[in-house]
Design a protein around this motif. Structure first.
Motif, PDB file in Angstrom:
ATOM      1  N   MET A   1       0.820  -1.207   0.000  1.00  0.00           N
ATOM      2  CA  MET A   1       0.000   0.000   0.000  1.00  0.00           C
ATOM      3  C   MET A   1       0.853   1.256   0.000  1.00  0.00           C
ATOM      4  O   MET A   1       0.414   2.319  -0.409  1.00  0.00           O
ATOM      5  N   ASN A   2       2.092   1.169   0.456  1.00  0.00           N
ATOM      6  CA  ASN A   2       2.945   2.342   0.480  1.00  0.00           C
ATOM      7  C   ASN A   2       3.854   2.415  -0.744  1.00  0.00           C
ATOM      8  O   ASN A   2       4.822   3.139  -0.756  1.00  0.00           O
ATOM      9  N   THR A   3       3.531   1.621  -1.789  1.00  0.00           N
ATOM     10  CA  THR A   3       4.281   1.701  -3.030  1.00  0.00           C
ATOM     11  C   THR A   3       3.300   1.821  -4.187  1.00  0.00           C
ATOM     12  O   THR A   3       3.058   0.872  -4.926  1.00  0.00           O
ATOM     13  N   VAL A   4       2.737   2.986  -4.346  1.00  0.00           N
ATOM     14  CA  VAL A   4       1.775   3.226  -5.423  1.00  0.00           C
ATOM     15  C   VAL A   4       2.531   3.828  -6.588  1.00  0.00           C
ATOM     16  O   VAL A   4       2.953   4.972  -6.556  1.00  0.00           O
ATOM     17  N   GLY A  13      -1.045  -3.136  -7.795  1.00  0.00           N
ATOM     18  CA  GLY A  13      -2.425  -2.863  -7.475  1.00  0.00           C
ATOM     19  C   GLY A  13      -3.120  -2.001  -8.482  1.00  0.00           C
ATOM     20  O   GLY A  13      -4.283  -1.691  -8.333  1.00  0.00           O
ATOM     21  N   SER A  14      -2.459  -1.570  -9.509  1.00  0.00           N
ATOM     22  CA  SER A  14      -3.119  -0.852 -10.567  1.00  0.00           C
ATOM     23  C   SER A  14      -3.407  -1.822 -11.668  1.00  0.00           C
ATOM     24  O   SER A  14      -3.392  -3.001 -11.523  1.00  0.00           O
ATOM     25  N   GLY A  15      -3.709  -1.280 -12.898  1.00  0.00           N
ATOM     26  CA  GLY A  15      -3.993  -2.194 -13.977  1.00  0.00           C
ATOM     27  C   GLY A  15      -5.301  -2.902 -13.785  1.00  0.00           C
ATOM     28  O   GLY A  15      -6.229  -2.428 -13.186  1.00  0.00           O
ATOM     29  N   SER A  16      -5.393  -4.129 -14.252  1.00  0.00           N
ATOM     30  CA  SER A  16      -6.673  -4.817 -14.291  1.00  0.00           C
ATOM     31  C   SER A  16      -6.898  -5.739 -13.120  1.00  0.00           C
ATOM     32  O   SER A  16      -7.936  -6.367 -13.022  1.00  0.00           O
ATOM     33  N   ASP A  17      -5.919  -5.875 -12.225  1.00  0.00           N
ATOM     34  CA  ASP A  17      -6.058  -6.819 -11.126  1.00  0.00           C
ATOM     35  C   ASP A  17      -6.845  -6.191  -9.991  1.00  0.00           C
ATOM     36  O   ASP A  17      -6.326  -5.384  -9.225  1.00  0.00           O
ATOM     37  N   GLY A  18      -8.119  -6.543  -9.872  1.00  0.00           N
ATOM     38  CA  GLY A  18      -8.962  -5.991  -8.817  1.00  0.00           C
ATOM     39  C   GLY A  18      -9.046  -6.880  -7.595  1.00  0.00           C
ATOM     40  O   GLY A  18      -9.893  -6.655  -6.733  1.00  0.00           O
ATOM     41  N   THR A  19      -8.136  -7.884  -7.495  1.00  0.00           N
ATOM     42  CA  THR A  19      -8.203  -8.820  -6.364  1.00  0.00           C
ATOM     43  C   THR A  19      -8.074  -8.122  -5.016  1.00  0.00           C
ATOM     44  O   THR A  19      -8.840  -8.430  -4.098  1.00  0.00           O
ATOM     45  N   PRO A  20      -7.109  -7.204  -4.809  1.00  0.00           N
ATOM     46  CA  PRO A  20      -7.036  -6.518  -3.507  1.00  0.00           C
ATOM     47  C   PRO A  20      -8.320  -5.780  -3.163  1.00  0.00           C
ATOM     48  O   PRO A  20      -8.759  -5.780  -2.013  1.00  0.00           O
ATOM     49  N   LEU A  21      -8.940  -5.159  -4.163  1.00  0.00           N
ATOM     50  CA  LEU A  21     -10.171  -4.428  -3.922  1.00  0.00           C
ATOM     51  C   LEU A  21     -11.307  -5.369  -3.549  1.00  0.00           C
ATOM     52  O   LEU A  21     -12.102  -5.077  -2.652  1.00  0.00           O
ATOM     53  N   THR A  22     -11.377  -6.500  -4.245  1.00  0.00           N
ATOM     54  CA  THR A  22     -12.413  -7.484  -3.920  1.00  0.00           C
ATOM     55  C   THR A  22     -12.267  -7.971  -2.495  1.00  0.00           C
ATOM     56  O   THR A  22     -13.244  -8.058  -1.738  1.00  0.00           O
ATOM     57  N   ALA A  23     -11.026  -8.295  -2.101  1.00  0.00           N
ATOM     58  CA  ALA A  23     -10.775  -8.761  -0.742  1.00  0.00           C
ATOM     59  C   ALA A  23     -11.130  -7.685   0.281  1.00  0.00           C
ATOM     60  O   ALA A  23     -11.745  -7.969   1.318  1.00  0.00           O
ATOM     61  N   ALA A  24     -10.740  -6.435  -0.015  1.00  0.00           N
ATOM     62  CA  ALA A  24     -11.040  -5.336   0.905  1.00  0.00           C
ATOM     63  C   ALA A  24     -12.537  -5.130   1.039  1.00  0.00           C
ATOM     64  O   ALA A  24     -13.046  -4.851   2.127  1.00  0.00           O
ATOM     65  N   HIS A 148      -5.469   2.172  -9.254  1.00  0.00           N
ATOM     66  CA  HIS A 148      -4.599   1.738  -8.163  1.00  0.00           C
ATOM     67  C   HIS A 148      -5.457   0.976  -7.154  1.00  0.00           C
ATOM     68  O   HIS A 148      -5.901   1.528  -6.131  1.00  0.00           O
ATOM     69  N   TRP A 149      -5.716  -0.277  -7.436  1.00  0.00           N
ATOM     70  CA  TRP A 149      -6.649  -1.038  -6.614  1.00  0.00           C
ATOM     71  C   TRP A 149      -6.154  -1.213  -5.184  1.00  0.00           C
ATOM     72  O   TRP A 149      -6.947  -1.256  -4.246  1.00  0.00           O
ATOM     73  N   GLN A 275     -18.953   0.423  -6.569  1.00  0.00           N
ATOM     74  CA  GLN A 275     -19.446   1.401  -7.534  1.00  0.00           C
ATOM     75  C   GLN A 275     -18.333   1.994  -8.400  1.00  0.00           C
ATOM     76  O   GLN A 275     -18.452   2.071  -9.627  1.00  0.00           O
ATOM     77  N   SER A 276     -17.242   2.406  -7.775  1.00  0.00           N
ATOM     78  CA  SER A 276     -16.159   3.008  -8.549  1.00  0.00           C
ATOM     79  C   SER A 276     -15.488   1.985  -9.454  1.00  0.00           C
ATOM     80  O   SER A 276     -15.076   2.302 -10.580  1.00  0.00           O
ATOM     81  N   TYR A 277     -15.363   0.756  -8.970  1.00  0.00           N
ATOM     82  CA  TYR A 277     -14.793  -0.308  -9.792  1.00  0.00           C
ATOM     83  C   TYR A 277     -15.678  -0.561 -11.014  1.00  0.00           C
ATOM     84  O   TYR A 277     -15.187  -0.682 -12.145  1.00  0.00           O
ATOM     85  N   LEU A 278     -16.981  -0.611 -10.799  1.00  0.00           N
ATOM     86  CA  LEU A 278     -17.911  -0.805 -11.914  1.00  0.00           C
ATOM     87  C   LEU A 278     -17.854   0.367 -12.878  1.00  0.00           C
ATOM     88  O   LEU A 278     -17.886   0.191 -14.109  1.00  0.00           O
ATOM     89  N   LEU A 279     -17.755   1.570 -12.333  1.00  0.00           N
ATOM     90  CA  LEU A 279     -17.706   2.769 -13.161  1.00  0.00           C
ATOM     91  C   LEU A 279     -16.508   2.731 -14.102  1.00  0.00           C
ATOM     92  O   LEU A 279     -16.630   3.001 -15.307  1.00  0.00           O
TER      93      LEU A 279
END
Length: 416
Positions: A1-4, A13-24, A148-149, A275-279
């Motif tokens: 999280m401290n390396t964006v 955590g950017s790009g298309s990998d939404g796994t961290p966001l899904t877990a969060a 930046h997921w 919502q933001s992920y869907l947007l």
């Protein structure tokens, strides 16, 4: 999280990998569910009604302010040739926070006593929550817009975890409603500060905006208005029920609020958190938006039907086990409440698709139409258990129809 970092690889955590966001999202949803389920077990029925109305008021405001996040999400992209967004975003966020704070404090004499009774001191934490969440919303919008997921996931988890701790401390101390009010509000500020130093500043410096400040203001009027209508439909529902359905009596009103809160959460909360992920997903692949909306909507309705059946079968038993019969409802009422939750989640899905297509007008109209139908339904019909539950369940259908008309219009344009 401290390396964006400003690239598009999935590893940061950017790009298309939404796994961290899904877990969060799953973790934050579980934490919110624990809070909503635990508080009524530690306080008296009357205190639970007061707490639920305050919680509802906070998240009604938070829901409105999430329109700021949606507009920043739409406008923010990884910086290429444009200027840094830092100055514009700071002015936009600070100005928005000031407007929300002034609106709450200046209008409080008109509604604070009716909403909070003798606990009008809750206006203070409510205003603080509004200011702090404005910064949370803007920073989250930057994370989402730049894909930046991990940053978005960190914001989601930090806020919910700190709130669980502060509310736990307040309950352990036996604090009254004012202390609980601050326990709800303070985590917004702590989350914003911690995420700013843990990567937020770098993320803001790495994005550009696709519109100037004045255009962001104009767009945000639409997104905030729609988000306010969203709040009336979802997080503001206990407040609305408290103001319109006192005729049910304190015990029945508490039962409707509790069961509605707990049974709607598995369907509505994840959809709101995404919502933001869907947007971003709809925005970056507009040619697939209608198809994705149809497929995901069908999956959502199948899940709703299954949960409605399970709710009718085991819901009354679980509520009786947890709360010793203090909040009882008929099995069929559980099914109808859950069906309404599924329709509200579907309204959130179709709304995200409409907004991603740039149809701010129909996005706003859809949410406003549903919230108006809800308010009118609760006021116009006698305050009975079935009439109240039915009004809540059916109101989302109006907005869904508006949003679907927007998607059809966009599909028709793309075929020309």
């Amino acid at each position: 999280m401290n390396t964006v970092r400003p690239d598009h690889s999935g590893s940061d955590g950017s790009g298309s990998d939404g796994t961290p966001l899904t877990a969060a999202t799953v973790i934050a949803g579980a934490i919110g569910y624990v809070i909503q389920a635990a508080v009524p077990g530690f306080v008296a029925t009357a205190d639970y009604v007061a707490f639920s109305i305050y919680w509802s008021a906070v998240y009604l405001i938070v829901g409105a302010i999430s329109g700021v996040q949606q507009e920043v999400t739409r406008a923010a992209r990884q910086r290429e040739m444009g200027p840094r967004a830092t100055g514009t975003l700071f002015r936009f966020t600070l100005g928005s926070a000031g407007v929300f704070a002034v609106a709450i404090v200046a209008s409080s004499p008109l509604w604070a006593t009716a909403a909070f009774g003798a606990a009008t001191g809750l206006v203070g934490p409510l205003a603080v929550a509004a200011v702090a969440y404005t910064f949370v919303a803007a920073l989250s919008g930057v994370f989402y817009g730049a894909r930046h997921w991990r940053g978005a996931a960190g914001m989601t988890i930090t806020d919910s975890t700190v709130r669980l701790i502060t509310i736990g401390i307040a309950l352990a101390l036996g604090g009254g409603i004012i202390l609980l009010g601050w326990a709800v509000a303070v985590p917004f500020a702590l989350a914003a500060v911690s995420l700013w130093f843990a990567g937020g500043r770098r993320a803001v410096e790495a994005v550009e905006l696709d519109v100037p400040l004045r255009r962001m203001w104009r767009n945000s009027f639409s997104t905030v208005g729609a988000a306010l209508a969203t709040g009336v439909m979802i997080s503001g529902l206990p407040l609305l029920l408290g103001l319109t359905s006192r005729g049910l009596g304190e015990t029945d009103l508490a039962a409707v609020i509790l069961v509605t809160t707990l049974t709607r959460a598995p369907l509505v909360v994840p959809m709101l958190a995404l919502q933001s992920y869907l947007l971003v997903t709809f925005r970056d692949a507009p040619e697939r938006a209608a198809q994705r909306t149809a497929i995901w909507g069908a999956m959502l309705m199948c899940a709703t039907a299954l949960l409605a059946v399970l709710g009718a079968l085991i819901g009354p038993w679980i509520i009786d086990l947890l709360y010793q019969g203090r909040y009882a409802l008929e099995p069929a009422m559980f099914a109808v409440i859950i069906a309404g939750a599924g329709l509200t989640a579907l309204l959130s899905l179709t709304g995200a698709a409409a907004l991603a297509a740039g149809d701010h007008l129909r996005y706003v109209i859809g949410w406003a139409a549903s919230s108006t139908a809800l308010v009118v339904g609760l006021i116009a019909v006698p305050a009975g258990m079935w009439t109240v539950i039915g009004a809540v369940a059916l109101a989302p259908v109006v907005g869904i129809a508006v949003h679907v008309s927007s998607l059809r219009r966009q599909a028709s344009r793309s075929r020309k």
